[in-house]
Design a protein around this motif. Structure first.
Motif, PDB file in Angstrom:
ATOM      1  N   ASN A   1       0.821  -1.206   0.000  1.00 13.66           N
ATOM      2  CA  ASN A   1       0.000   0.000   0.000  1.00 13.66           C
ATOM      3  C   ASN A   1       0.855   1.257   0.000  1.00 13.66           C
ATOM      4  OD1 ASN A   1      -1.949  -2.096   0.999  1.00 13.66           O
ATOM      5  ND2 ASN A   1      -3.293  -0.313   0.913  1.00 13.66           N
TER       6      ASN A   1
ATOM      7  N   GLU B   1     -11.467   4.536  -6.827  1.00 12.24           N
ATOM      8  CA  GLU B   1     -12.336   3.359  -6.665  1.00 12.24           C
ATOM      9  C   GLU B   1     -12.063   2.318  -7.750  1.00 12.24           C
ATOM     10  OE1 GLU B   1     -16.174   5.422  -4.434  1.00 12.24           O
ATOM     11  OE2 GLU B   1     -16.240   5.054  -6.595  1.00 12.24           O
ATOM     12  N   GLU B   2     -11.766   2.775  -8.971  1.00 17.46           N
ATOM     13  CA  GLU B   2     -11.461   1.820 -10.043  1.00 17.46           C
ATOM     14  C   GLU B   2     -10.152   1.077  -9.773  1.00 17.46           C
ATOM     15  OE1 GLU B   2     -11.561   4.116 -13.600  1.00 17.46           O
ATOM     16  OE2 GLU B   2     -13.746   3.961 -13.831  1.00 17.46           O
ATOM     17  N   HIS B   3      -9.293   1.680  -8.938  1.00 19.58           N
ATOM     18  CA  HIS B   3      -8.041   1.015  -8.553  1.00 19.58           C
ATOM     19  C   HIS B   3      -8.145   0.364  -7.172  1.00 19.58           C
ATOM     20  CE1 HIS B   3      -6.574   3.412 -11.928  1.00 19.58           C
ATOM     21  NE2 HIS B   3      -5.494   2.640 -11.943  1.00 19.58           N
ATOM     22  N   GLU B   4      -9.416   0.219  -6.699  1.00 24.40           N
ATOM     23  CA  GLU B   4      -9.698  -0.453  -5.422  1.00 24.40           C
ATOM     24  C   GLU B   4      -8.959   0.220  -4.266  1.00 24.40           C
ATOM     25  OE1 GLU B   4      -9.059  -4.637  -5.706  1.00 24.40           O
ATOM     26  OE2 GLU B   4     -10.231  -4.851  -7.539  1.00 24.40           O
ATOM     27  N   GLY B   5      -8.864   1.534  -4.337  1.00 20.99           N
ATOM     28  CA  GLY B   5      -8.209   2.287  -3.276  1.00 20.99           C
ATOM     29  C   GLY B   5      -9.207   2.996  -2.386  1.00 20.99           C
ATOM     30  N   LYS B   6      -8.688   3.881  -1.531  1.00 18.58           N
ATOM     31  CA  LYS B   6      -9.540   4.644  -0.615  1.00 18.58           C
ATOM     32  C   LYS B   6      -9.119   6.106  -0.661  1.00 18.58           C
ATOM     33  CE  LYS B   6     -10.171   0.797   2.623  1.00 18.58           C
ATOM     34  NZ  LYS B   6      -9.908   0.316   3.995  1.00 18.58           N
TER      35      LYS B   6
END
Length: 636
Positions: A570, A614-619
């Motif tokens: 991360n 969000e498309e990269h599954e992040g926050k």
């Protein structure tokens, strides 16, 4: 007490409770009153049948036979009352017939003064069976019972073609006609016709007809707002099923443990503890799953409308083309409401008319109505859904005429900032049922959101049209670019990206601008691992974060950017400014598309950032103190 007796008693009590519930909803309504009396009498009749079956003495058998006998004219009288109440707008003209029918009950009681008039004797057999022997009075009452029932059903049947009743009332009467016809035929066969033949063997089957009344009435209330009663039972139904299932399971295991010689009180206690932990662990996921299947099975219209609501929420921020949005809306509403046709009319401001912009299924015949139409004035004045059933009931002929000319059963307002920007017209349902209360409720929630989406799409179209017609200014160019970036779907092509290099590249672009605006750049880019990402989208993310920070510092300040390794896989990016900050009431809306406090922005900068993250599954998280500055944290 046998299982049959328990079921019969339960049916009787439930029917009486159902009648009390319906009466409590509107004590002044003849429909509610007559339905209550009908439920009360057939409930008493059911309990009397149970008592007759269990009676052991001759006197007890005679008593309950008398109650069942007298219930015949009473059931038929209350049914006639109900038939007139449901089939006529006013029943005053039929009061004499209703009162005469009710007078038959006290007149019938006089028959008890004549010996052996209704019941001549009761014969007991050695095997415990008993056979009542009926008299001539029972046959006379039976004829009366059949005649009054025939008059009631005839009245209900002809009401299905009564032009003075609206569609909702006709559908309700159709439901009552067929369900009560089935229930009364079923009950009469076993508790009237067989008794005429001196056959009491199947008398216990008669009260089971009450379940037809209970089920059909409950269904009519839920689906058709029977007698204008609305009940919301979705959540209580789910909880009831779960609690009943777990209680049955728990009691079954405890019963088995108590019968076992191996387990004692300790075994019961141990299982209770395990059961509590198991219940706590699986209750929430089980509830969600069960809610989904119950909604899909028993509340299909509500399930489909809620599904549409979610789709509209997504469409309102992803579909920016007006024609595409309207076509999607018409098609989705048609499927969700099971309407024959959906038309969407939008206001032509220059001509002051509402014209068809989308319809599904498509027809070459389009609609155009001026803003002085009664239906338009009503929608603008009330700003709520208009139903043809309601305006027919209120005898508002000008609105009824408008809706019929438009071939619409519903007219739904699209209101934006107090102005009626459009109208959605829904035809009749394909199954000819009326629109339900829950459909009205969900549509009322959906319409404001849809109005905003349509107005935004229309504004975007105006901006894009202006861009084509006029010289391209930096302002319109920026809006168009933002819109295209936001609308663009992710290519899905990802590779290993060094986020520090991307940030360095973006910062170099703005070094001169920052110097002019007296903004100092403070960067701390630690050694971080490569991330799997779309490089173009990472550049867009960095660009928008830097631009937002710079825009907040018109009088200069410090732009701080740091990258750190949060964990093995991360990376965290922090972009801070010492600008004006964001008021707390605006903070919750900051990621919404088209929300902006700047005149030269489309309000899509942070919406694009959030979409990329969000498309990269992040926050992504944002913190701000008004007057001190803002910090954006992105975790990838």
């Amino acid at each position: 007490m046998t299982l049959n007796l328990i079921v019969i008693y339960t049916a009787g009590v439930f029917d009486i409770l159902l009648g009390i519930f319906i009466l409590s909803k509107n004590k002044s309504s003849q429909k509610n009153l007559s339905f209550f009396l009908f439920c009360l009498i057939i409930g008493i009749w059911s309990i009397s049948v149970a008592n007759l079956i269990s009676a052991g003495t001759k006197d007890a058998i005679f008593f309950w036979l008398y109650i069942i006998t007298i219930s015949m004219p009473t059931i038929s009288s209350t049914f006639l009352h109900m038939a007139y109440a449901f089939s006529l707008k006013e029943i005053n003209s039929q009061l004499s017939k209703i009162l005469f029918a009710y007078m038959l009950t006290p007149i019938s009681i006089l028959g008890f003064l004549l010996p052996n008039f209704y019941i001549r004797d009761v014969i007991f057999f050695s095997n415990g069976n008993k056979l009542p022997v009926i008299g001539i009075g029972y046959y006379l009452l039976s004829c009366l019972y059949a005649i009054i029932l025939f008059i009631g059903f005839r009245q209900l049947f002809f009401s299905l073609k009564n032009s003075s009743l609206n569609n909702h009332e006709k559908e309700t009467n159709k439901f009552i006609f067929y369900s009560l016809l089935l229930a009364i035929i079923f009950g009469s066969i076993f508790n009237w016709f067989f008794i005429l033949l001196n056959n009491y063997r199947y008398i216990w089957l008669g009260p089971y007809s009450l379940f037809i009344v209970i089920f059909s009435t409950s269904l009519a209330i839920l689906r058709h707002r029977l007698m204008d009663i609305t009940v919301v039972i979705r959540k209580s139904l789910v909880y009831s099923i779960i609690i009943a299932a777990f209680t049955a399971f728990y009691l079954s295991i405890i019963f088995l443990i108590s019968k076992s010689s191996i387990f004692t009180a300790f075994g019961s206690s141990l299982f209770s503890v395990i059961f509590i932990f198991l219940l706590a662990f699986i209750f929430q996921p089980l509830k969600a799953k069960l809610q989904f299947y119950i909604d899909k099975t028993f509340f299909y219209e509500k399930y489909m409308l809620e599904k549409s609501l979610k789709e509209f929420a997504e469409a309102s921020i992803t579909i920016i083309d007006l024609n595409e949005l309207l076509a999607f809306t018409a098609k989705s509403l048609k499927a969700s409401l099971s309407s024959k046709q959906i038309q969407i009319l939008l206001l032509d401001k220059e001509r002051g008319k509402y014209k068809t912009q989308a319809m599904y299924p498509y027809s070459q015949i389009t609609t155009s109505i001026s803003d002085n139409f009664p239906i338009v004035k009503e929608l603008l004045n009330k700003k709520k859904i208009i139903s043809i059933d309601e305006v027919e009931q209120e005898k508002r002929n000008e609105l009824v005429s408008d809706l019929k000319n438009l071939e619409a059963h519903l007219a739904m307002p699209l209101v934006f900032k107090g102005a009626l920007i459009g109208i959605i017209l829904a035809g009749s349902k394909e199954n000819m049922w009326p629109y339900s209360f829950e459909e009205f409720s969900l549509l009322s929630t959906l319409l404001p959101q849809l109005s905003i989406a349509i107005e935004n799409a229309r504004l975007i179209r105006e901006h894009l049209d202006a861009q084509k017609q006029l010289a391209q200014t930096e302002k319109t160019k920026k809006i168009a670019e933002d819109l295209l970036r936001y609308r663009k779907e992710s290519s899905g092509k990802k590779k290993l990206v060094n986020l520090n290099n991307t940030i360095e590249k973006i910062l170099k672009l703005f070094e001169g601008t920052c110097e002019k605006k007296n903004i100092k750049i403070a960067k701390t880019l630690e050694e971080i691992p490569f991330i799997m990402a779309n490089n173009e989208e990472m550049e867009q993310l960095s660009l928008n974060l830097v631009l937002n920070a710079m825009d907040a510092m018109n009088n200069g300040g410090i732009l701080t950017i740091t990258t750190t390794t949060k964990s093995k896989f991360n990376v965290e990016v922090r972009v801070s400014d010492t600008g004006t900050g964001i008021p707390q009431e605006q903070l919750a809306k900051i990621f919404e598309p088209f929300y902006t406090t700047k005149e030269d922005r489309a309000g899509l900068g942070l919406a694009i950032v959030k979409k990329v993250v969000e498309e990269h599954e992040g926050k992504i998280n944002i913190e701000s103190v008004e007057g001190k500055g803002t910090r954006v944290l992105v975790d990838l």
